[in-house]
Design a protein around this motif. Structure first.
Motif, PDB file in Angstrom:
ATOM      1  N   GLN A   1       0.860  -1.177   0.000  1.00 13.17           N
ATOM      2  CA  GLN A   1       0.000   0.000   0.000  1.00 13.17           C
ATOM      3  C   GLN A   1       0.899   1.231   0.000  1.00 13.17           C
ATOM      4  O   GLN A   1       1.890   1.287   0.742  1.00 13.17           O
ATOM      5  N   VAL A   2       0.569   2.203  -0.837  1.00 10.85           N
ATOM      6  CA  VAL A   2       1.359   3.428  -0.942  1.00 10.85           C
ATOM      7  C   VAL A   2       0.482   4.627  -0.580  1.00 10.85           C
ATOM      8  O   VAL A   2      -0.612   4.790  -1.139  1.00 10.85           O
ATOM      9  N   ALA A   3       0.943   5.429   0.367  1.00  9.11           N
ATOM     10  CA  ALA A   3       0.293   6.699   0.666  1.00  9.11           C
ATOM     11  C   ALA A   3       0.755   7.708  -0.383  1.00  9.11           C
ATOM     12  O   ALA A   3       1.936   8.037  -0.465  1.00  9.11           O
ATOM     13  N   VAL A   4      -0.170   8.161  -1.194  1.00  8.81           N
ATOM     14  CA  VAL A   4       0.161   8.978  -2.358  1.00  8.81           C
ATOM     15  C   VAL A   4       0.550  10.393  -1.929  1.00  8.81           C
ATOM     16  O   VAL A   4      -0.167  11.049  -1.164  1.00  8.81           O
ATOM     17  N   ARG A   5       1.678  10.857  -2.453  1.00  6.93           N
ATOM     18  CA  ARG A   5       2.132  12.216  -2.156  1.00  6.93           C
ATOM     19  C   ARG A   5       1.978  13.162  -3.339  1.00  6.93           C
ATOM     20  O   ARG A   5       1.747  14.352  -3.149  1.00  6.93           O
ATOM     21  N   ALA A   6       2.170  12.647  -4.555  1.00  8.42           N
ATOM     22  CA  ALA A   6       2.070  13.522  -5.724  1.00  8.42           C
ATOM     23  C   ALA A   6       1.624  12.708  -6.932  1.00  8.42           C
ATOM     24  O   ALA A   6       2.022  11.552  -7.099  1.00  8.42           O
ATOM     25  N   VAL A   7       0.785  13.339  -7.755  1.00 10.64           N
ATOM     26  CA  VAL A   7       0.350  12.744  -9.020  1.00 10.64           C
ATOM     27  C   VAL A   7       0.436  13.837 -10.078  1.00 10.64           C
ATOM     28  O   VAL A   7      -0.291  14.835  -9.999  1.00 10.64           O
ATOM     29  N   SER A   8       1.320  13.693 -11.039  1.00  9.67           N
ATOM     30  CA  SER A   8       1.395  14.686 -12.102  1.00  9.67           C
ATOM     31  C   SER A   8       0.392  14.328 -13.200  1.00  9.67           C
ATOM     32  O   SER A   8       0.140  13.153 -13.483  1.00  9.67           O
ATOM     33  N   VAL A   9      -0.195  15.353 -13.787  1.00  8.07           N
ATOM     34  CA  VAL A   9      -1.269  15.165 -14.761  1.00  8.07           C
ATOM     35  C   VAL A   9      -0.674  14.854 -16.132  1.00  8.07           C
ATOM     36  O   VAL A   9       0.226  15.550 -16.614  1.00  8.07           O
ATOM     37  N   CYS A  10      -1.206  13.823 -16.754  1.00  7.72           N
ATOM     38  CA  CYS A  10      -0.788  13.398 -18.090  1.00  7.72           C
ATOM     39  C   CYS A  10      -1.815  13.869 -19.115  1.00  7.72           C
ATOM     40  O   CYS A  10      -2.996  14.071 -18.797  1.00  7.72           O
ATOM     41  N   GLY A  11      -1.385  14.003 -20.357  1.00  9.81           N
ATOM     42  CA  GLY A  11      -2.311  14.337 -21.421  1.00  9.81           C
ATOM     43  C   GLY A  11      -3.426  13.333 -21.568  1.00  9.81           C
ATOM     44  O   GLY A  11      -4.549  13.682 -21.974  1.00  9.81           O
ATOM     45  N   SER A  12      -3.157  12.066 -21.213  1.00 10.37           N
ATOM     46  CA  SER A  12      -4.221  11.060 -21.301  1.00 10.37           C
ATOM     47  C   SER A  12      -5.320  11.340 -20.272  1.00 10.37           C
ATOM     48  O   SER A  12      -6.505  11.134 -20.556  1.00 10.37           O
ATOM     49  N   ASP A  13      -4.940  11.818 -19.078  1.00  9.11           N
ATOM     50  CA  ASP A  13      -5.952  12.203 -18.083  1.00  9.11           C
ATOM     51  C   ASP A  13      -6.859  13.296 -18.647  1.00  9.11           C
ATOM     52  O   ASP A  13      -8.086  13.253 -18.501  1.00  9.11           O
ATOM     53  N   VAL A  14      -6.248  14.271 -19.304  1.00  6.37           N
ATOM     54  CA  VAL A  14      -7.004  15.378 -19.882  1.00  6.37           C
ATOM     55  C   VAL A  14      -7.916  14.878 -20.998  1.00  6.37           C
ATOM     56  O   VAL A  14      -9.059  15.317 -21.148  1.00  6.37           O
ATOM     57  N   HIS A  15      -7.411  13.908 -21.776  1.00  4.02           N
ATOM     58  CA  HIS A  15      -8.207  13.342 -22.871  1.00  4.02           C
ATOM     59  C   HIS A  15      -9.465  12.663 -22.327  1.00  4.02           C
ATOM     60  O   HIS A  15     -10.556  12.832 -22.878  1.00  4.02           O
ATOM     61  N   TYR A  16      -9.309  11.888 -21.257  1.00  9.09           N
ATOM     62  CA  TYR A  16     -10.487  11.257 -20.653  1.00  9.09           C
ATOM     63  C   TYR A  16     -11.436  12.315 -20.095  1.00  9.09           C
ATOM     64  O   TYR A  16     -12.662  12.191 -20.222  1.00  9.09           O
ATOM     65  N   TYR A  17     -10.878  13.346 -19.479  1.00  5.93           N
ATOM     66  CA  TYR A  17     -11.725  14.415 -18.943  1.00  5.93           C
ATOM     67  C   TYR A  17     -12.508  15.098 -20.062  1.00  5.93           C
ATOM     68  O   TYR A  17     -13.700  15.388 -19.922  1.00  5.93           O
ATOM     69  N   ASP A  18     -11.842  15.358 -21.183  1.00  2.00           N
ATOM     70  CA  ASP A  18     -12.488  16.071 -22.290  1.00  2.00           C
ATOM     71  C   ASP A  18     -13.463  15.195 -23.080  1.00  2.00           C
ATOM     72  O   ASP A  18     -14.535  15.654 -23.477  1.00  2.00           O
ATOM     73  N   HIS A  19     -13.051  13.937 -23.336  1.00  2.00           N
ATOM     74  CA  HIS A  19     -13.786  13.113 -24.308  1.00  2.00           C
ATOM     75  C   HIS A  19     -14.296  11.777 -23.765  1.00  2.00           C
ATOM     76  O   HIS A  19     -15.084  11.112 -24.431  1.00  2.00           O
ATOM     77  N   GLY A  20     -13.793  11.350 -22.598  1.00  2.00           N
ATOM     78  CA  GLY A  20     -14.209  10.057 -22.068  1.00  2.00           C
ATOM     79  C   GLY A  20     -13.590   8.874 -22.773  1.00  2.00           C
ATOM     80  O   GLY A  20     -13.982   7.723 -22.530  1.00  2.00           O
ATOM     81  N   ARG A  21     -12.585   9.111 -23.580  1.00  2.00           N
ATOM     82  CA  ARG A  21     -11.953   8.011 -24.313  1.00  2.00           C
ATOM     83  C   ARG A  21     -10.605   8.449 -24.876  1.00  2.00           C
ATOM     84  O   ARG A  21     -10.333   9.639 -25.037  1.00  2.00           O
TER      85      ARG A  21
END
Length: 337
Positions: free
Chosen positions: A32-52
């Motif tokens: 188990q990892v306690a998350v400290r940082a997550v950098s945003v990827c273009g794929s995250d943005v793509h899912y946010y914008d288009h869902g795919r």
């Protein structure tokens, strides 16, 4: 009583919420990892914008985020290392270990791969995640939490440079000055490339490429850039016009690695054949996290300088919108803790 955590969930395109869910517990061979940082990827943005993205389609709410660092907080059965308290960069994929691709060492091509934030696998916009112990890579104190999270996109660049066999004295053309392009630029320079040119239609991004060590920048709308033919192309956009320009820049016997994800592009077969070009695809990475960590720790790659904003978990949606709102944004980082 079950412990709870907060997670940011993409309910549908352009609609995120923060929910409370049970904290995941590690099974045998997991940590188990306690998350400290997550950098945003273009794929995250793509899912946010288009869902795919291409054939990967959201059919249910999804936790985004896969560029992750944290601290090992609990060990599953049979795990001795990394120890509790170890700072780690999370390699966000789990493979079967038994198929032909896994047996041959190409575990990133496993047909049963489970990759963070790729439907239906949940990602790391959360306070805790569980991963195989072998995918929690210790990082030295020289790396910040932000930099440790960005080992993931750096691994993409390291893998691509390896596919291209980028080495000393090579002339390299990087197509696209987004985050992956800037990382490919830095990795090529770290591997001893004699000259690295970067192409991007946005003036601000070309200026960033110069800041990160490019020897020359190219405006693809300006016509013939007048560059000497290159030995290596790292195409980081997946856009047809950019692919055309990159292939046109090659010398005979050059290697072109297609790093960027696009729906569909065509290649000028006459150029590929007459110059005997080697064209390679690349998908994520395998076996490169230790090398990427060592490269970042050496100072040869400037990860922290690529971070342009920080957000808490409630601001995860703002992190996904950062590039849309700020033309100077490169990497937004979510800090779930």
């Amino acid at each position: 009583m079950t412990a709870e955590q907060r997670v940011a969930v993409l309910q549908e395109p352009e609609h995120m919420t923060v929910e409370t869910r049970p904290v995941p517990e590690p099974g045998p061979g997991e940590v188990q990892v306690a998350v400290r940082a997550v950098s945003v990827c273009g794929s995250d943005v793509h899912y946010y914008d288009h869902g795919r993205i291409g054939g990967f389609v959201m059919h249910a709410p999804l936790v985004l985020g896969h560029e992750t660092s944290g601290v090992v907080s609990t060990l599953g059965e049979g795990v001795e290392a990394p120890a509790v308290g170890t700072r780690v960069a999370v390699e966000p994929q789990r493979n079967c270990g038994r198929c032909t691709q896994c047996v041959r060492g190409r575990y990133h091509l496993c047909p049963w791969i489970a990759f963070f934030a790729t439907p239906p696998i949940e990602g790391s916009f959360a306070q805790y995640v569980v991963v195989p112990a072998t995918r929690a890579h210790p990082v030295p104190d020289a790396l910040s939490d932000d930099a440790a999270a960005m080992i993931e996109p750096l691994a993409v660049a390291v893998h691509a440079a390896g596919k291209a066999e980028t080495g000393p004295d090579a002339r390299v053309f990087v197509s696209g000055a987004g985050p992956v392009g800037l990382l490919c630029l830095q990795v090529a320079k770290a591997r001893g490339a004699a000259h690295v040119a970067v192409s991007d239609p946005v003036e601000r991004r070309r200026a960033k490429a110069l800041e990160f060590g490019a020897d020359a920048v190219v405006d693809p709308a300006a016509g013939d850039p007048g560059l000497e033919p290159v030995d290596v192309v790292l195409e980081c956009t997946g856009v047809q016009a950019a692919v055309d320009l990159a292939i046109a820049a090659t010398a005979p016997a050059a290697t072109a690695v297609l790093v960027g994800t696009g729906e569909q592009v065509t290649l000028p077969l006459d150029v590929v054949q007459s110059r005997e070009l080697v064209v390679k695809g690349t998908f994520r990475y395998a076996h490169v996290y230790p090398a990427a960590i060592a490269l970042a720790a050496s100072g040869a790659v400037r990860l922290d300088d690529m971070v342009t904003s920080h957000h808490d978990l409630d601001g995860a949606e703002d992190a996904l919108l950062a590039a849309r709102r700020d033309p100077d944004a490169i990497k937004a980082v979510v800090r779930p803790g």
